[in-house]
Design a protein around this motif. Structure first.
Motif, PDB file in Angstrom:
ATOM      1  N   VAL A  48      -6.208   3.094  -5.872  1.00 38.96           N
ATOM      2  CA  VAL A  48      -6.202   3.953  -4.683  1.00 38.96           C
ATOM      3  C   VAL A  48      -6.823   3.149  -3.540  1.00 38.96           C
ATOM      4  N   LEU A  49      -6.009   2.816  -2.554  1.00 40.13           N
ATOM      5  CA  LEU A  49      -6.434   1.968  -1.438  1.00 40.13           C
ATOM      6  C   LEU A  49      -6.553   2.827  -0.184  1.00 40.13           C
ATOM      7  N   TRP A  50      -7.703   2.714   0.494  1.00 35.47           N
ATOM      8  CA  TRP A  50      -7.983   3.531   1.678  1.00 35.47           C
ATOM      9  C   TRP A  50      -7.842   2.678   2.942  1.00 35.47           C
ATOM     10  N   GLU A  51      -7.209   3.249   3.968  1.00 31.93           N
ATOM     11  CA  GLU A  51      -7.002   2.537   5.245  1.00 31.93           C
ATOM     12  C   GLU A  51      -6.422   1.147   4.986  1.00 31.93           C
ATOM     13  N   HIS A  52      -5.360   1.136   4.227  1.00 31.50           N
ATOM     14  CA  HIS A  52      -4.779  -0.130   3.790  1.00 31.50           C
ATOM     15  C   HIS A  52      -3.811  -0.679   4.842  1.00 31.50           C
ATOM     16  N   PRO A  53      -3.903  -1.982   5.188  1.00 29.81           N
ATOM     17  CA  PRO A  53      -2.980  -2.581   6.166  1.00 29.81           C
ATOM     18  C   PRO A  53      -1.540  -2.540   5.650  1.00 29.81           C
ATOM     19  N   VAL A  54      -0.620  -2.024   6.486  1.00 31.48           N
ATOM     20  CA  VAL A  54       0.787  -1.919   6.103  1.00 31.48           C
ATOM     21  C   VAL A  54       1.662  -2.229   7.302  1.00 31.48           C
ATOM     22  N   GLY A  55       2.921  -2.471   7.025  1.00 35.72           N
ATOM     23  CA  GLY A  55       3.888  -2.685   8.087  1.00 35.72           C
ATOM     24  C   GLY A  55       3.981  -4.139   8.498  1.00 35.72           C
ATOM     25  N   PRO A  56       4.883  -4.467   9.438  1.00 37.91           N
ATOM     26  CA  PRO A  56       5.060  -5.852   9.880  1.00 37.91           C
ATOM     27  C   PRO A  56       3.856  -6.340  10.672  1.00 37.91           C
ATOM     28  N   GLY A  57       3.671  -7.629  10.701  1.00 37.88           N
ATOM     29  CA  GLY A  57       2.554  -8.233  11.429  1.00 37.88           C
ATOM     30  C   GLY A  57       2.081  -9.469  10.707  1.00 37.88           C
ATOM     31  N   GLY A  64      -0.299  -2.014  10.900  1.00 40.83           N
ATOM     32  CA  GLY A  64      -0.746  -0.644  10.931  1.00 40.83           C
ATOM     33  C   GLY A  64      -1.617  -0.371   9.713  1.00 40.83           C
ATOM     34  N   ARG A  65      -2.095   0.846   9.627  1.00 44.11           N
ATOM     35  CA  ARG A  65      -2.945   1.204   8.484  1.00 44.11           C
ATOM     36  C   ARG A  65      -2.490   2.541   7.911  1.00 44.11           C
ATOM     37  N   ALA A  66      -2.289   2.542   6.611  1.00 36.21           N
ATOM     38  CA  ALA A  66      -1.960   3.786   5.905  1.00 36.21           C
ATOM     39  C   ALA A  66      -3.248   4.430   5.419  1.00 36.21           C
ATOM     40  N   ASP A  67      -3.325   5.727   5.550  1.00 34.33           N
ATOM     41  CA  ASP A  67      -4.543   6.422   5.126  1.00 34.33           C
ATOM     42  C   ASP A  67      -4.834   6.182   3.650  1.00 34.33           C
ATOM     43  N   ILE A  68      -3.830   6.352   2.802  1.00 32.79           N
ATOM     44  CA  ILE A  68      -4.016   6.152   1.363  1.00 32.79           C
ATOM     45  C   ILE A  68      -2.754   5.493   0.803  1.00 32.79           C
ATOM     46  N   VAL A  69      -2.945   4.496  -0.044  1.00 24.73           N
ATOM     47  CA  VAL A  69      -1.829   3.886  -0.759  1.00 24.73           C
ATOM     48  C   VAL A  69      -2.161   3.905  -2.243  1.00 24.73           C
TER      49      VAL A  69
END
Length: 372
Positions: A48-57, A64-69
């Protein structure tokens, strides 16, 4: 506490979470824990990953950051579900495109948009606009709590996401939703076309229902006009040849067999067959049998022989492609099919009505007009 009890407790909260963080702590954490996820493992390699970096970049600061992955650990580390949490006051529809962009880029199986009380679940890799990829919408406050718990387990349970079962079930759910939506769109169009250009089957069915109710047989022109919503004032109301107010003698199957009644029936000569709004002149009871069989055959040429096997006698069939199979064969016009006509007047009527019933029609569709 089980998952259902957790859902019930959250749905019964007197005050909903005030913001995203409150939604995560008061709603998402307990639900994920009940679904089998280790919500207390905060390692970058955890499940369970919190504020995980996601998306292009090119770097963490540009992503961007996903709340939970939710991630599958063990042999490799693969992201399987992305969750965006919003405040209950937020309009979830404003965040769908961003969620789908992140989820598609990361290649997760399922993504979720939620404010704690409402959950929208998507298949990000499916084709089509975002709205067409949503396969479930769960509302903790209005849906069955058991159903919500079952759906959360099916689509977000750790074991189901790890094994691919969650994605399989989600695809099944989405397929059913798309089928239902297509039916909802297409059925009115089909019905409209059926009314605008009614085929013979619909016309006959409607005429039969009218006859059963009011004992009058509308003409095909009247039926078509009614189905199309047109005026019928100028169209004849009944088919020519139907009995007028003064009755024609009507041949009927007697309730009990008796030689005297059978002899009386045999003494009457048929003059016409009225079937499904059509009147056909005949000269004999053989003609009655051939006329009715021919009318049924025209509607059911492909399965006529198969379905009439139910009418076979002890030794001989009722219908055959070989006239030698029958005692007295009557040929159906324009077909290499013969039917048994070695029958009395009473038996002819019985066979005709039985034939109609075998093919799903009512025996009352048939009238045989006779001479005195």
């Amino acid at each position: 506490m089980g998952l259902r009890e957790t859902v019930e407790r959250i749905a019964a909260m007197s005050r909903p979470p005030a913001n995203e963080e409150a939604a995560k702590i008061r709603v998402l954490v307990p639900i994920l824990a009940e679904l089998g996820w280790d919500v207390h493992d905060h390692r970058d390699t955890g499940e369970v990953l919190w504020e995980h970096p996601v998306g292009p970049g090119s770097g963490a600061g540009q992503k961007g950051r996903a709340d939970i992955v939710l991630a599958k650990t063990g042999h490799g580390h693969r992201l399987v579900c992305l969750i965006e949490a919003k405040s209950p006051k937020e309009d979830l529809s404003k965040h769908v495109d961003q969620l789908m962009g992140y989820a598609f880029h990361e290649g997760v199986d399922i993504c979720v948009l939620t404010n704690g009380l409402e959950w929208w679940l998507y298949l990000p890799r499916e084709p089509g606009p975002a709205a067409s990829r949503r396969f479930a919408e769960l509302r903790l406050s209005s849906s069955s709590h058991q159903q919500v718990a079952d759906d959360l387990e099916a689509y977000m349970g750790k074991a189901n996401l790890y094994g691919g079962e969650a994605e399989r079930r989600a695809k099944e759910a989405l397929s059913k939703l798309r089928e239902a939506e297509r039916l909802k769109t297409e059925m009115p169009k089909v019905w409209r076309r059926m009314l605008d250009e009614p085929d013979q089957e619909l016309v006959d069915l409607f005429a039969r229902r009218v006859h059963e109710r009011v004992r009058l047989r509308p003409s095909p022109e009247v039926v078509t006009a009614v189905l199309q919503g047109k005026s019928v004032d100028a169209v004849p109301a009944t088919v020519p040849g139907d009995p007028p107010k003064g009755r024609h003698p009507r041949a009927q199957v007697p309730r009990q067999e008796s030689p005297r009644r059978g002899a009386a029936m045999a003494s009457r000569r048929p003059r016409a067959v009225v079937l499904w709004g059509n009147t056909t002149e005949v000269k004999s009871w053989v003609g009655v049998m051939v006329c009715v069989a021919g009318a049924v055959y025209q509607r059911h040429p492909h399965d006529f022989l198969e379905r009439t096997k139910a009418m076979a006698g002890r030794k001989r069939p009722f219908a055959s492609q070989d006239p030698a199979d029958l005692l007295r064969a009557g040929r159906i016009s324009s077909a290499e099919v013969w039917v048994e006509t070695n029958l009395s007047a009473d038996d002819t009527l019985k066979k005709c009505k039985k034939l109609l019933e075998v093919f799903g029609y009512s025996a009352s569709d048939l009238e045989v007009l006779t001479k005195e």
